[in-house]
Structures are given as C-alpha cells and as structure tokens.
Scaffold this active site. Structure first.
Site, PDB file in Angstrom:
ATOM      1  N   PRO A  19       0.813  -1.216   0.000  1.00  0.00           N
ATOM      2  CA  PRO A  19       0.000   0.000   0.000  1.00  0.00           C
ATOM      3  C   PRO A  19       0.845   1.264   0.000  1.00  0.00           C
ATOM      4  CG  PRO A  19      -0.023  -1.001   2.180  1.00  0.00           C
ATOM      5  CD  PRO A  19       0.664  -1.978   1.263  1.00  0.00           C
ATOM      6  N   TYR A  20       2.005   1.212   0.629  1.00  0.00           N
ATOM      7  CA  TYR A  20       2.943   2.341   0.633  1.00  0.00           C
ATOM      8  C   TYR A  20       3.415   2.649  -0.782  1.00  0.00           C
ATOM      9  CZ  TYR A  20       7.381   4.774   1.816  1.00  0.00           C
ATOM     10  OH  TYR A  20       8.425   5.659   1.919  1.00  0.00           O
TER      11      TYR A  20
END
Length: 258
Positions: A155-156
């Site tokens: 997700p980063y």
C-alpha cells in the site's frame, strides 16, 4: 546571502526525521519556516530550537491525513505571512502490508497520508501562487520503493507511486505559472521513524543500523541532513528551470544487476 533568503516555506510533516532536517536547513538558508504535523510537543520543541539563534519559524498543528487540514495548513501560513513561496511534503506512513494481507483500512491510511494530504496541500499552495501571479517551488519527498519496492510495502508503494505521478502532472500543468514541482525518491535513511519501524515490524535491535549499513554499497544509510540540503537546492533559484523531475536519491541504481 542564503539560498532561501526571505522565502516563506512550509514543511508538511516537518516535526521529525527528514522534515525536521529540511526545516533546519531552510532556516539556515534564510527562510521563514512553518512546520506542520499532528503532534504539538515535537513541533513546538523544534520551533524553539529553530528560533533560539534568531531564526524565524512557527508550528501549525495539522493531521495531514485529513484533506481539509492539509490544505488548511497552507492557508494558515498565507494568513500569517501573506504568501507561501515553497512547500515541502515530507510526511509519510510506512506501516507494513502485502497485496494479500492489506486491509481496506490500512490501504486508505496510506493513501490519506502519502497521497491525498500532499495533493491538497499542493492544491492550496499552487492556488496562492497563481492568485498572486508569483513563482513558487514544491518538493515532494517520495521513495525509491515507488519503482516497485518490497512485497511488504504494497500500500505504501501504491500511494507513493501515485505521488510521483502527481508530481509530474502538476509540474506540467503549472510550468507556465512559473511554479516548479519536483520530487525525491529517497533510499534507506536513518530517521527516528525508520528506527521505530524496524523495531515494530522487523524485530530489530539496537544495532540494526550497523547491520543495515554493512549490506549497503556506501557502507552507511542516508542521513536526513544530506537530503535536506538537496531539498533546499531544489526549492531555491539555484536549481534553475528544473521541474517535473523525480530524482532517485539513493545508492542503489535502478535497472542495475549483479
């Protein structure tokens, strides 16, 4: 004369780590600096440090995951000083998650901190620059992981890759307004946040920096003050007409193979 003499600079997420280093470097370069973040304690402590030797600085409390507060932090600077000349988006969330175990809630947190906050801070800053017909500069602190990254950063990477694209898009859109927007894909850096992350997610001990350094080509991690000096250069007129560049500030070479 400093590279940023008299410039009004906002460092979003500037209360620790790379952001705090940028704030220090900008004050040394002659800027009037505002740091924003959600924790008043570190923010006010940093401002006391910055002003102790005659520097000009203030703290604005803002949760940069909130779009209204992200844009509002810019508007507070404009209300205080009449303008914003430079913006640095340095806030970051690095909580771990893979493609298979990331929850919608964690994904949304990454988007909020790493993409949505910078988007709306940029929106407010560019609006002020365009309204005044004045040039300005923005630097987004991104990550070398935006090129792909580790599996546990799914997700980063998604959010930061979006920020890299946004950097180029906004730079193109506002080049005729003389607003220059660039980004830094920073590599592994020795910050307070990285220390906490290594301990929380990887069971690291007190010697994790030494162990990490031994695996890196230059024998050490990057340092926040080195990044800060580079950011100040990009904010300043000494970086010329450069805009829309997302620079790899790292010791690993994209595409290089052993």
């Amino acid at each position: 004369m400093g590279l940023l003499d008299g410039k009004v600079v906002l460092v979003g997420g500037g209360t620790q780590g790379v952001g705090a280093a940028v704030a220090r470097a900008a004050v040394r370069a002659g800027a009037v600096v505002t740091v924003s973040g959600r924790r008043p304690g570190p923010g006010e402590t940093l401002v006391a440090e910055l002003t102790a030797d005659g520097g000009k600085a203030m703290y604005v409390r803002a949760d940069l995951a909130d779009a209204e507060q992200a844009g509002g932090s810019v508007r507070e600077v404009v209300a205080a000083y009449g303008r914003v000349d430079c913006l640095v988006n340095s806030a970051g969330l690095t909580a771990r998650g893979t493609l298979l175990d990331t929850t919608p809630e964690l994904f949304d947190q990454h988007i909020a901190v790493n993409l949505r906050g910078p988007f709306f801070a940029m929106q407010a800053a560019v609006a002020d620059m365009v309204r005044r017909g004045a040039p300005g500069t923005i630097v987004n602190v991104i990550t070398s992981s935006a090129h792909g990254g580790q599996p546990f950063l799914a997700p980063y990477v998604a959010a930061k890759a979006g920020l890299a694209g946004l950097t180029r898009n906004a730079a193109h859109a506002h080049r005729w307004d003389r607003v220059r927007i660039n980004g830094l894909n920073i590599g592994w850096t020795a910050t307070e946040g990285e220390d906490a992350t290594q301990r929380a997610f990887h069971g690291a001990g007190d010697d994790w920096r030494e162990q990490a350094a031994a695996r890196l080509p230059m024998g050490r991690l990057g340092e926040p003050d080195e990044i800060a000096d580079f950011v100040v250069l990009l904010l300043s007129d000494r970086s010329g007409v450069v805009t829309g560049s997302v620079i790899d500030w790292d010791q690993n070479v994209l595409g290089g193979l052993d």
